[in-house]
Each structure stands twice: as structure tokens, then as C-alpha cells.
Design a protein around this motif. Structure first.
Motif, PDB file in Angstrom:
ATOM      1  N   SER A  81      -7.681  -1.615  -3.133  1.00  0.00           N
ATOM      2  CA  SER A  81      -8.256  -0.275  -2.937  1.00  0.00           C
ATOM      3  C   SER A  81      -9.306   0.054  -3.985  1.00  0.00           C
ATOM      4  CB  SER A  81      -7.165   0.798  -3.008  1.00  0.00           C
ATOM      5  OG  SER A  81      -6.365   0.739  -1.871  1.00  0.00           O
TER       6      SER A  81
ATOM      7  N   LYS B 249     -11.831  -5.026   9.037  1.00  0.00           N
ATOM      8  CA  LYS B 249     -11.127  -6.252   8.632  1.00  0.00           C
ATOM      9  C   LYS B 249      -9.723  -6.262   9.212  1.00  0.00           C
ATOM     10  CE  LYS B 249     -13.491  -6.601   4.227  1.00  0.00           C
ATOM     11  NZ  LYS B 249     -13.285  -6.571   2.794  1.00  0.00           N
TER      12      LYS B 249
ATOM     13  N   GLY C  54       0.049  -0.123   7.487  1.00  0.00           N
ATOM     14  CA  GLY C  54      -1.146   0.672   7.780  1.00  0.00           C
ATOM     15  C   GLY C  54      -2.357  -0.155   8.144  1.00  0.00           C
TER      16      GLY C  54
ATOM     17  N   GLN D 283      -0.011   2.658  -5.996  1.00  0.00           N
ATOM     18  CA  GLN D 283      -1.440   2.985  -5.908  1.00  0.00           C
ATOM     19  C   GLN D 283      -2.226   2.648  -7.172  1.00  0.00           C
ATOM     20  OE1 GLN D 283      -1.571   7.008  -4.523  1.00  0.00           O
ATOM     21  NE2 GLN D 283      -2.916   6.501  -2.832  1.00  0.00           N
TER      22      GLN D 283
ATOM     23  N   ARG E 152      -7.745   2.580  14.494  1.00  0.00           N
ATOM     24  CA  ARG E 152      -6.509   3.320  14.192  1.00  0.00           C
ATOM     25  C   ARG E 152      -6.774   4.810  14.434  1.00  0.00           C
ATOM     26  NH1 ARG E 152      -5.234   3.375   9.014  1.00  0.00           N
ATOM     27  NH2 ARG E 152      -7.287   2.694   8.342  1.00  0.00           N
TER      28      ARG E 152
ATOM     29  N   ASP F 158     -12.930   3.862  14.032  1.00  0.00           N
ATOM     30  CA  ASP F 158     -11.878   2.913  13.644  1.00  0.00           C
ATOM     31  C   ASP F 158     -10.898   2.804  14.802  1.00  0.00           C
ATOM     32  OD1 ASP F 158      -9.369   1.825  12.318  1.00  0.00           O
ATOM     33  OD2 ASP F 158     -10.677   1.974  10.573  1.00  0.00           O
TER      34      ASP F 158
ATOM     35  N   GLN G 244     -14.967  -2.090  23.133  1.00  0.00           N
ATOM     36  CA  GLN G 244     -15.420  -1.505  21.873  1.00  0.00           C
ATOM     37  C   GLN G 244     -16.884  -1.831  21.614  1.00  0.00           C
ATOM     38  OE1 GLN G 244     -13.508  -2.870  18.249  1.00  0.00           O
ATOM     39  NE2 GLN G 244     -14.810  -1.580  17.006  1.00  0.00           N
TER      40      GLN G 244
ATOM     41  N   ARG H 174       0.860  -1.188   0.000  1.00  0.00           N
ATOM     42  CA  ARG H 174       0.000   0.000   0.000  1.00  0.00           C
ATOM     43  C   ARG H 174       0.895   1.236   0.000  1.00  0.00           C
ATOM     44  NH1 ARG H 174      -4.923  -2.661   1.514  1.00  0.00           N
ATOM     45  NH2 ARG H 174      -6.062  -1.062   0.410  1.00  0.00           N
TER      46      ARG H 174
ATOM     47  N   GLY I 108     -11.282   2.256   6.549  1.00  0.00           N
ATOM     48  CA  GLY I 108     -10.222   2.074   5.557  1.00  0.00           C
ATOM     49  C   GLY I 108     -10.745   2.652   4.256  1.00  0.00           C
ATOM     50  N   VAL I 109     -10.379   2.038   3.152  1.00  0.00           N
ATOM     51  CA  VAL I 109     -10.784   2.564   1.847  1.00  0.00           C
ATOM     52  C   VAL I 109     -12.312   2.485   1.682  1.00  0.00           C
ATOM     53  CG1 VAL I 109     -10.480   2.306  -0.638  1.00  0.00           C
ATOM     54  CG2 VAL I 109      -8.550   1.876   0.887  1.00  0.00           C
TER      55      VAL I 109
ATOM     56  N   THR J  79     -17.071  -2.404   8.166  1.00  0.00           N
ATOM     57  CA  THR J  79     -16.030  -2.759   7.179  1.00  0.00           C
ATOM     58  C   THR J  79     -14.749  -3.164   7.899  1.00  0.00           C
ATOM     59  OG1 THR J  79     -14.838  -0.655   6.953  1.00  0.00           O
ATOM     60  CG2 THR J  79     -16.936  -0.806   5.804  1.00  0.00           C
TER      61      THR J  79
HETATM   62  P1  NAD Z   1      -8.961  -3.188   5.747  1.00  0.00           P
HETATM   63  O1  NAD Z   1      -9.953  -3.565   4.689  1.00  0.00           O
HETATM   64  O2  NAD Z   1      -7.907  -4.159   6.135  1.00  0.00           O
HETATM   65  O3  NAD Z   1      -9.775  -2.830   7.096  1.00  0.00           O
HETATM   66  C1  NAD Z   1     -10.808  -1.860   7.066  1.00  0.00           C
HETATM   67  C2  NAD Z   1     -10.722  -0.992   8.286  1.00  0.00           C
HETATM   68  O4  NAD Z   1     -11.142  -1.707   9.438  1.00  0.00           O
HETATM   69  C3  NAD Z   1      -9.311  -0.485   8.612  1.00  0.00           C
HETATM   70  O5  NAD Z   1      -9.322   0.932   8.593  1.00  0.00           O
HETATM   71  C4  NAD Z   1      -9.044  -1.054   9.992  1.00  0.00           C
HETATM   72  O6  NAD Z   1      -8.266  -0.178  10.794  1.00  0.00           O
HETATM   73  C5  NAD Z   1     -10.432  -1.209  10.532  1.00  0.00           C
HETATM   74  N1  NAD Z   1     -10.580  -2.101  11.706  1.00  0.00           N
HETATM   75  C6  NAD Z   1      -9.987  -3.283  11.987  1.00  0.00           C
HETATM   76  N2  NAD Z   1     -10.406  -3.785  13.164  1.00  0.00           N
HETATM   77  C7  NAD Z   1     -11.328  -2.904  13.636  1.00  0.00           C
HETATM   78  C8  NAD Z   1     -12.146  -2.855  14.788  1.00  0.00           C
HETATM   79  N3  NAD Z   1     -12.109  -3.808  15.747  1.00  0.00           N
HETATM   80  N4  NAD Z   1     -12.973  -1.797  14.929  1.00  0.00           N
HETATM   81  C9  NAD Z   1     -13.035  -0.816  14.014  1.00  0.00           C
HETATM   82  N5  NAD Z   1     -12.289  -0.807  12.899  1.00  0.00           N
HETATM   83  C10 NAD Z   1     -11.437  -1.832  12.712  1.00  0.00           C
HETATM   84  O7  NAD Z   1      -8.291  -1.790   5.425  1.00  0.00           O
HETATM   85  P2  NAD Z   1      -7.967  -1.126   3.998  1.00  0.00           P
HETATM   86  O8  NAD Z   1      -9.085  -0.344   3.499  1.00  0.00           O
HETATM   87  O9  NAD Z   1      -7.408  -2.190   3.127  1.00  0.00           O
HETATM   88  O10 NAD Z   1      -6.808  -0.122   4.411  1.00  0.00           O
HETATM   89  C11 NAD Z   1      -5.677  -0.583   5.123  1.00  0.00           C
HETATM   90  C12 NAD Z   1      -4.628   0.478   5.256  1.00  0.00           C
HETATM   91  O11 NAD Z   1      -3.988   0.723   4.026  1.00  0.00           O
HETATM   92  C13 NAD Z   1      -5.132   1.839   5.729  1.00  0.00           C
HETATM   93  O12 NAD Z   1      -4.180   2.367   6.613  1.00  0.00           O
HETATM   94  C14 NAD Z   1      -5.182   2.650   4.481  1.00  0.00           C
HETATM   95  O13 NAD Z   1      -5.081   4.022   4.724  1.00  0.00           O
HETATM   96  C15 NAD Z   1      -3.942   2.117   3.806  1.00  0.00           C
HETATM   97  N6  NAD Z   1      -3.935   2.340   2.364  1.00  0.00           N
HETATM   98  C16 NAD Z   1      -2.868   3.017   1.841  1.00  0.00           C
HETATM   99  C17 NAD Z   1      -2.806   3.239   0.487  1.00  0.00           C
HETATM  100  C18 NAD Z   1      -1.644   3.967  -0.091  1.00  0.00           C
HETATM  101  O14 NAD Z   1      -0.912   4.620   0.598  1.00  0.00           O
HETATM  102  N7  NAD Z   1      -1.416   3.829  -1.356  1.00  0.00           N
HETATM  103  C19 NAD Z   1      -3.807   2.763  -0.339  1.00  0.00           C
HETATM  104  C20 NAD Z   1      -4.879   2.074   0.232  1.00  0.00           C
HETATM  105  C21 NAD Z   1      -4.935   1.857   1.596  1.00  0.00           C
END
Ligand code: NAD
Length: 376
Positions: A134, A260, A228, A128, A200, A198, A241, A123, A177-178, A258
Motif C-alpha cells: 500500500s 491487477k 479484498g 496497515q 469491485r 473497477d 468491459q 490487508r 485500489g490503493v 492499475t
Molecule cells: P491491486 O493492486 O491488486 O489491484 C488494483 C485494482 O485493480 C483493484 O482495485 C482491483 O479490483 C482492480 N481490478 C482488477 N481487475 C480489474 C479489471 N478487469 N478492471 C478494472 N479493475 C480491475 O489492488 P490493491 O491496491 O492492492 O488493493 C487490493 C485490496 O486491498 C482492495 O480491496 C483494497 O481496498 C484493500 N486494501 C485494504 C487495506 C486495509 O484494510 N488495511 C490496505 C490496502 C488495501
């Protein structure tokens, strides 16, 4: 000339295509011949004729395509039989679910396939444009709001009319997340009032910048991985929580979860007790249903109403709910990845093994498992 092949997806719930007609043109500009299986775009509004017009050979079945291919792009992981139909040395790109598919990875290695797992693309900013997780999660977040809107018995925006004032719908998004960010943005655009949470802490600013309210819960140390991703909560943190989420759920018309954990089962956040505290007519959309589920009783591809009138949705393949755009984005992710490693002179994919992106996502090559995380 090297040849790329994209088969028609075989999973009954899969609506997407790994190649769109426009990407056929781009692959051909790289100097690649392209074949697609007849009917590949039937569910995403891309007729065979559009692929042919773009310069692809439309082959009648998958074995014909595999026998000629040097590169295969597909949405879902292949079966063992499909791996066995590939030529040794084929580069195969798809989602692979490598954490749960040890026999598949062993077979890919045994058959000397160079397998790229789209979920393992780092990521990073540079990656990207190839980040299929994403591009698809973004559409799933949008689709979750549209789906909830369709099932609700009230509207999303506030309306002030001579006949009375309708209050805006209240959304609560768990996991930002996304997908969660897009769900917030979409619900806001449609006029809903939105809260989100979230584990985080860095997410709070992003939630606020979209005009939504961040629900604060003091869980102590939560943090995130170097990529991340969220870290798993302790049982005590998760219990706390749940209790805090219950209050926000009770005041929401729609809850979209969402949350995960990358490569692991999703945490159960809305247990039976939380659901019983929600008002009749409320909607819950569990986006984590395919990786274990955030909501008690949610089932993949099913929808049910609890005894107290809460409608729980466990949509299957929400990423492909709008298959035309999902296919366009995914096809573009595959193209950008191949283009990034393309040697214009040799007109072939160049395995630059010191490249951080390739190190992140290449699972097998040359008869071996090459990815550190899956070796041994
Ligand atoms: P994901 O699908 O793995 O998880 C979705 C969200 O669920 C995350 O934000 C996670 O923190 C949250 N989560 C997990 N357990 C939880 C709980 N018990 N309660 C509430 N929320 C909870 O996440 P994702 O969308 O794949 O994103 C993962 C990371 O990658 C993020 O930090 C995102 O900003 C980063 N990202 C970076 C880029 C980039 O820089 N190019 C691109 C995409 C995503």
C-alpha cells in the motif's frame, strides 16, 4: 546484540533503500545494532554520513554485511547467491514475488532462512502500518499523474483568462485500489475532471467521495476475495468491459490503468482497437506493465506513440519514482513489522506463530516452507 543489515539494491531500476537514517535510530532504540552497505541511499538522497551519524556501521560490501547479520531488510528479492551468503537462521524481509519464485523459496528453506514476503502481509487494519504494497502503490498512483502531466501537451486545470477559457483535462482511471485512489485524488487536486472504473462494486462509493465519476458497467457477478482482491473476470466479462472502457477512453486525455490480479498476470483491458479510438495526443500510463500489462503494446521501461498519436507509457518501478519518500515509507513498514514482533526483554524478534500477520507473510523457517499457500 542482534544486528540488522540493509544492502544497497542491485537491480538497475531500483532507486529505493530499505533503511533510512531515521529508522536506524529507531532500530537502535530497540536494542539492535545496524549496518548498511556503502552507497545504500545514493539514489534516495541519504548520504552514507547520515547513516553513520544515526549510529549505523557503514560496511564496504554486501558479503561483509551478510556475514554479520541476524536480520536483513532489502527492497527486492535476493539472488540465490545472496541467500547462500546469509547465516542459517537469518530473518530476511523483502518483496519476494513468491508466486513466481519457486526456486528462490526452495533455496530460502534449504538455507534455513526465515523469509518474510512483504507482498503477503494481510490487508488488515492492524497490519496497515507494515503494509508495504500500500505505501508504495500510493506513491505510484501519485507518480503516474505527475508523469502523465509532464508528457501532456495541455494543462490539467480549467483556466478562465482574458485570452480565453481552457477546459480541464479529462482523466480516466481503470482499477481503483490503493494506486488508483491516489491517482484520482492527485488528478482532482490538479484540477482535472476524473472518471474511474473497477470491477469491485464496493469501490463506487470511494470514487464518488473523491469527487470523481464512477463509470458503470454491468458485468454480472464480479465480487472480490476475502482479502479484498479482485477476482479474475470470465473472457465474456472481459470482452464486455473492453467495449465499455473504449467509450470512456475515447473521451479521455489521460488513461491510467492499475488493474491487477494478486499473484496472477494482469488482464489486458486496452487492446489495439481501444487505442485506435483515442484522440491524438492522449496519454496512457500502464501501471500494471510489470505484471503483464493492461495495455496492448506497453513495454516495461519504455514509451511509444501509436500510429494515431497516442503516447503509451510503461513505467518501470513507478513506486520508486520519488525515491526519498518511497524509502522513508518502506523503511517505516519494515521497522513497524519488526517492532510489532519485538521482544523487549530478549531484544530479539519473536516468531509468534499463531499471529495472523506472521501466518500471512512468513514463507520459510527452520529449513521448511511454512506458508500454507506455497507448501508442496
Ligand atoms: P491491486 O493492486 O491488486 O489491484 C488494483 C485494482 O485493480 C483493484 O482495485 C482491483 O479490483 C482492480 N481490478 C482488477 N481487475 C480489474 C479489471 N478487469 N478492471 C478494472 N479493475 C480491475 O489492488 P490493491 O491496491 O492492492 O488493493 C487490493 C485490496 O486491498 C482492495 O480491496 C483494497 O481496498 C484493500 N486494501 C485494504 C487495506 C486495509 O484494510 N488495511 C490496505 C490496502 C488495501
Amino acid at each position: 546484540m542482534k544486528r540488522l543489515f540493509a544492502p544497497t539494491e542491485t537491480h538497475p531500476a531500483e532507486t529505493r533503500a530499505a533503511v533510512a537514517p531515521d529508522t536506524v535510530r529507531k532500530f537502535r532504540d530497540l536494542g539492535l545494532a545496524v549496518s548498511v552497505q556503502k552507497g545504500i541511499g545514493a539514489k534516495s538522497d541519504f548520504p552514507d554520513a547520515a547513516y553513520a551519524e544515526a549510529g549505523a556501521d557503514v560496511v564496504p560490501d554486501a558479503p561483509t554485511g551478510y556475514a554479520q547479520a541476524d536480520i536483513v531488510t532489502r527492497v527486492r528479492k535476493p539472488s540465490i547467491a545472496e541467500i547462500d551468503a546469509l547465516k542459517p537462521g537469518t530473518l530476511q524481509l523483502s518483496f519476494l514475488d513468491p508466486f513466481n519464485e519457486k526456486p528462490l523459496i526452495d533455496e530460502l528453506a534449504k538455507r534455513e532462512i526465515a523469509a518474510i514476503s512483504m507482498e503477503m502481509i494481510p490487508r488488515t487494519t492492524l497490519a496497515q502500518k507494515m503494509d508495504a504494497l500500500s505505501s508504495q502503490a500510493n506513491l505510484a498512483g501519485y507518480a503516474a499523474v505527475v508523469l502523465a502531466g509532464d508528457r501532456m501537451r495541455k494543462i490539467l486545470p480549467m483556466m478562465m483568462t482574458p485570452s480565453g477559457t481552457i477546459s480541464p483535462a479529462k482523466f480516466f482511471i481503470i482499477g481503483v485500489g490503493v494506486a488508483g485512489l491516489q491517482a484520482i485524488a492527485t488528478a482532482k487536486r490538479l484540477g482535472a475532471r476524473v472518471e474511474a472504473f473497477d470491477t469491485r462494486p464496493v469501490v463506487e462509493e470511494q470514487v464518488k467521495s473523491l469527487g470523481a465519476k464512477f463509470v458503470k458497467v454491468d458485468l454480472g457477478d464480479t465480487g472480490q476475495t476475502d482479502q479484498g482482491y479482485a477476482k479474475e473476470l470470465t473472457p465474456e466479462q472481459l470482452e464486455k468491459q473492453r467495449a465499455e472502457m473504449a467509450k470512456a477512453c475515447a473521451r479521455a486525455d489521460v488513461v491510467i490503468t492499475t488493474a491487477k490480479l494478486f499473484g496472477r498476470k494482469a488482464p489486458l483491458i486496452l487492446n489495439e482497437e481501444v487505442l485506435t479510438q483515442m484522440a491524438p495526443g492522449s496519454i496512457v500510463v500502464d501501471l500494471a506493465v510489470e505484471s503483464g500489462g493492461n495495455v496492448a503494446g506497453s513495454k516495461v521501461g519504455e514509451e511509444h506513440v501509436t500510429a494515431n498519436g497516442v503516447r503509451v507509457l510503461g513505467p518501470e518501478n513507478l513506486e520508486g519514482y520519488f525515491p526519498k519518500d518511497a524509502s522513508l515509507m518502506l523503511a517505516s513498514n519494515f521497522y513497524n513489522l519488526i517492532d510489532h514482533f519485538w521482544d523487549a526483554e530478549a531484544k530479539d524478534f519473536q516468531f509468534r506463530e499463531d499471529d495472523e500477520i506472521l501466518k500471512g507473510c512468513l514463507i520459510t523457517r527452520g529449513g521448511q516452507i511454512v506458508h500454507e499457500r506455497f507448501k508442496g
